[in-house]
Write a protein that holds these residues in place. Structure first.
Motif, PDB file in Angstrom:
ATOM      1  N   LYS A  45      40.577  38.329  48.355  1.00 25.57           N
ATOM      2  CA  LYS A  45      41.203  38.158  49.349  1.00 25.57           C
ATOM      3  C   LYS A  45      39.342  39.195  49.612  1.00 25.57           C
ATOM      4  CE  LYS A  45      45.012  36.665  50.882  1.00 25.57           C
ATOM      5  NZ  LYS A  45      45.733  37.057  50.693  1.00 25.57           N
ATOM      6  N   GLN A  48      40.305  42.839  53.297  1.00 24.56           N
ATOM      7  CA  GLN A  48      41.831  43.480  53.357  1.00 24.56           C
ATOM      8  C   GLN A  48      41.083  44.406  52.295  1.00 24.56           C
ATOM      9  OE1 GLN A  48      44.570  40.345  52.052  1.00 24.56           O
ATOM     10  NE2 GLN A  48      44.942  42.035  50.864  1.00 24.56           N
ATOM     11  N   SER A  89      45.394  32.882  51.847  1.00 30.68           N
ATOM     12  CA  SER A  89      47.167  33.503  51.213  1.00 30.68           C
ATOM     13  C   SER A  89      47.390  31.485  51.099  1.00 30.68           C
ATOM     14  CB  SER A  89      47.935  34.404  52.234  1.00 30.68           C
ATOM     15  OG  SER A  89      47.948  35.065  51.800  1.00 30.68           O
ATOM     16  N   ARG A  92      45.663  29.623  47.299  1.00 30.62           N
ATOM     17  CA  ARG A  92      45.435  29.627  46.010  1.00 30.62           C
ATOM     18  C   ARG A  92      46.219  28.540  44.913  1.00 30.62           C
ATOM     19  NH1 ARG A  92      47.846  36.136  47.815  1.00 30.62           N
ATOM     20  NH2 ARG A  92      49.115  34.388  48.818  1.00 30.62           N
ATOM     21  N   ALA A 106      44.466  38.405  44.285  1.00 34.97           N
ATOM     22  CA  ALA A 106      44.314  38.865  45.654  1.00 34.97           C
ATOM     23  C   ALA A 106      45.973  39.012  45.984  1.00 34.97           C
ATOM     24  CB  ALA A 106      43.780  37.038  45.900  1.00 34.97           C
ATOM     25  N   SER A 107      46.443  39.892  46.100  1.00 34.49           N
ATOM     26  CA  SER A 107      47.161  40.697  46.027  1.00 34.49           C
ATOM     27  C   SER A 107      48.674  39.799  46.314  1.00 34.49           C
ATOM     28  CB  SER A 107      47.732  41.725  48.428  1.00 34.49           C
ATOM     29  OG  SER A 107      47.076  39.734  48.672  1.00 34.49           O
ATOM     30  N   TYR A 108      48.973  39.081  44.980  1.00 36.57           N
ATOM     31  CA  TYR A 108      49.204  37.651  45.251  1.00 36.57           C
ATOM     32  C   TYR A 108      50.441  38.009  44.371  1.00 36.57           C
ATOM     33  CZ  TYR A 108      48.988  32.834  44.055  1.00 36.57           C
ATOM     34  OH  TYR A 108      49.145  31.203  43.688  1.00 36.57           O
ATOM     35  N   SER A 109      51.767  37.896  45.572  1.00 36.85           N
ATOM     36  CA  SER A 109      52.960  38.103  44.719  1.00 36.85           C
ATOM     37  C   SER A 109      53.281  37.286  44.209  1.00 36.85           C
ATOM     38  CB  SER A 109      54.233  38.323  45.789  1.00 36.85           C
ATOM     39  OG  SER A 109      53.287  38.685  46.444  1.00 36.85           O
ATOM     40  N   GLY A 156      51.285  30.560  54.900  1.00 38.29           N
ATOM     41  CA  GLY A 156      51.578  30.152  52.550  1.00 38.29           C
ATOM     42  C   GLY A 156      51.923  31.917  52.090  1.00 38.29           C
ATOM     43  N   THR A 158      54.338  35.225  51.451  1.00 38.86           N
ATOM     44  CA  THR A 158      55.603  35.961  50.811  1.00 38.86           C
ATOM     45  C   THR A 158      55.753  36.463  52.727  1.00 38.86           C
ATOM     46  OG1 THR A 158      55.478  37.581  50.253  1.00 38.86           O
ATOM     47  CG2 THR A 158      56.202  35.846  48.708  1.00 38.86           C
ATOM     48  N   TYR A 179      44.951  38.328  57.298  1.00 34.52           N
ATOM     49  CA  TYR A 179      45.669  39.364  57.848  1.00 34.52           C
ATOM     50  C   TYR A 179      44.343  39.490  59.106  1.00 34.52           C
ATOM     51  CZ  TYR A 179      48.669  39.092  54.692  1.00 34.52           C
ATOM     52  OH  TYR A 179      50.029  37.781  53.605  1.00 34.52           O
ATOM     53  N   THR A 196      52.876  42.271  56.513  1.00 34.48           N
ATOM     54  CA  THR A 196      52.725  41.861  55.061  1.00 34.48           C
ATOM     55  C   THR A 196      52.860  43.315  53.944  1.00 34.48           C
ATOM     56  OG1 THR A 196      51.438  40.987  53.867  1.00 34.48           O
ATOM     57  CG2 THR A 196      50.087  42.718  55.821  1.00 34.48           C
ATOM     58  N   ASP A 197      52.523  43.002  53.127  1.00 32.95           N
ATOM     59  CA  ASP A 197      52.455  44.244  52.539  1.00 32.95           C
ATOM     60  C   ASP A 197      52.132  45.444  52.864  1.00 32.95           C
ATOM     61  OD1 ASP A 197      53.762  42.366  50.727  1.00 32.95           O
ATOM     62  OD2 ASP A 197      51.846  41.964  49.671  1.00 32.95           O
ATOM     63  N   ILE A 200      48.688  47.013  52.478  1.00 29.45           N
ATOM     64  CA  ILE A 200      47.600  46.047  52.678  1.00 29.45           C
ATOM     65  C   ILE A 200      47.060  46.797  54.176  1.00 29.45           C
ATOM     66  CG2 ILE A 200      46.833  44.136  54.190  1.00 29.45           C
ATOM     67  CD1 ILE A 200      48.059  42.154  51.820  1.00 29.45           C
ATOM     68  N   TYR A 226      52.687  42.243  42.175  1.00 28.67           N
ATOM     69  CA  TYR A 226      51.553  41.199  42.473  1.00 28.67           C
ATOM     70  C   TYR A 226      50.821  40.972  40.792  1.00 28.67           C
ATOM     71  CZ  TYR A 226      49.274  43.128  47.009  1.00 28.67           C
ATOM     72  OH  TYR A 226      49.822  43.517  48.439  1.00 28.67           O
TER      73      TYR A 226
HETATM   74  N1  GLU Z   1      52.041  39.286  48.975  1.00 25.72           N
HETATM   75  C1  GLU Z   1      52.283  38.900  49.773  1.00 25.72           C
HETATM   76  C2  GLU Z   1      52.113  37.035  49.566  1.00 25.72           C
HETATM   77  O1  GLU Z   1      51.580  36.705  47.856  1.00 25.72           O
HETATM   78  C3  GLU Z   1      51.427  39.038  50.855  1.00 25.72           C
HETATM   79  C4  GLU Z   1      50.077  39.328  50.637  1.00 25.72           C
HETATM   80  C5  GLU Z   1      49.384  38.145  50.875  1.00 25.72           C
HETATM   81  O2  GLU Z   1      49.527  36.767  51.575  1.00 25.72           O
HETATM   82  O3  GLU Z   1      48.751  37.519  50.010  1.00 25.72           O
HETATM   83  O4  GLU Z   1      51.975  36.331  49.577  1.00 25.72           O
END
Ligand code: GLU
Length: 279
Positions: A45, A48, A89, A92, A106-109, A156, A158, A179, A196-197, A200, A226
């Motif tokens: 990202k 962030q 988001s 990805r 990238a804060s990727y759940s 896109g 969560t 964001y 969001t998380d 962040i 993540y």
């Molecule tokens: N962690 C969450 C996700 O992967 C929200 C943060 C984001 O969008 O990067 O969607």
């Protein structure tokens, strides 16, 4: 909290990765071709603070940047060998599937839906969905108060999905591309809350220019594990997991979390166990 093992998926990935290795492919489609210049392309990202940020002078900072750099080193790449690419988001999975990046931090759940399209190493952080509101707004005290409010999240993510399906189905959800755009909306009172998380949101609230103007709800609306995204079947998954194990063991994880999330006063969960998803 329930723990879900991902060993079956890991075994499948390993089987696929052995095939990939036999073909001589190390990084999916993306590889430095011919010229001898060894580079690796990593998605992060750009907006962030504390997680993944491109600063005005062109530097990259945040937990994801430090984790990605550590992993690259274990894979044989120096910091100067890394090409950073913005991974919004909603983009990805496509970036990985097309081979535009080697891996994404990238804060990727990690989610079952995303695992149909890509593989994940990790997890390396457990965060929780929360809301950010203006400090002087006392109308949002619990998650249900979000119904009928103008709530912003990102396409896109969560975070947006959870609002629609469980948190506040009657909220007026606005989905933006990033964001930071939601944050501007919150500042200008175009929206009432940004969700969001917490990792962040803490970074945004702690920005110098925003100090005292926003507050987190503290709702812990979800578990966000993540992970590091790689192309499906890539042998990078196993290699990155080995790197992440080492990162936790040698104290780098603690140092990175403290350095990047500490200044925002973020209360982090302990280091996750590799391969174990908290659902
Ligand atoms: N962690 C969450 C996700 O992967 C929200 C943060 C984001 O969008 O990067 O969607």
């Amino acid at each position: 909290m329930k723990l879900r093992m991902v060993s079956a998926a890991a075994a499948a990935a390993l089987a696929l990765s052995l095939t990939a290795t036999a073909c001589g492919s190390d990084n999916g489609n993306k590889s430095s071709s011919g010229g001898g210049d060894k580079t690796i392309t990593v998605g992060i990202k750009f907006d962030q603070p504390g997680i993944g940020l491109k600063t005005p002078d062109g530097k990259y900072t945040g937990l994801d940047v430090d984790v990605a750099t550590y992993v690259a080193k274990q894979l044989g790449y120096k910091p100067g060998d890394i090409e950073w690419k913005e991974a919004k988001s909603a983009d990805r999975e496509t970036l990985l599937q097309r081979g535009d990046v080697n891996y994404i931090v990238a804060s990727y759940s990690i989610t079952p839906e995303r695992q149909k399209k890509v593989d994940f190493a990790g997890p390396y952080l457990l965060a929780h969905q929360d809301v950010l509101v203006r400090a002087d707004d006392n109308s949002i005290k619990k998650p249900q108060d979000l119904n009928n409010k103008k709530l912003c999240s990102v396409t896109g993510s969560t975070s947006a999905q959870n609002v629609k399906t469980k948190i506040a189905p009657n909220a007026q959800l606005q989905e933006y591309g990033g964001y930071s755009e939601c944050l501007t909306g919150l500042e200008n009172k175009v929206i009432d809350a940004l969700t969001t998380d917490d990792a962040i949101l803490a970074g945004y609230a702690a920005q110098k220019e925003f100090q005292g103007r926003f507050r987190l709800g503290g709702f812990k609306l979800s578990n966000e594990n993540y992970g590091i995204g790689v192309k499906k079947g890539s042998d990078l998954k196993a290699k990155i997991n080995t790197a992440l194990e080492k990162m936790v063991k040698d104290g780098s994880w603690d140092a990175y979390v403290k350095k990047n999330l500490g200044p925002a006063g973020y209360k982090n969960e302990p280091a996750p166990k590799i391969g174990v998803i908290v659902s």
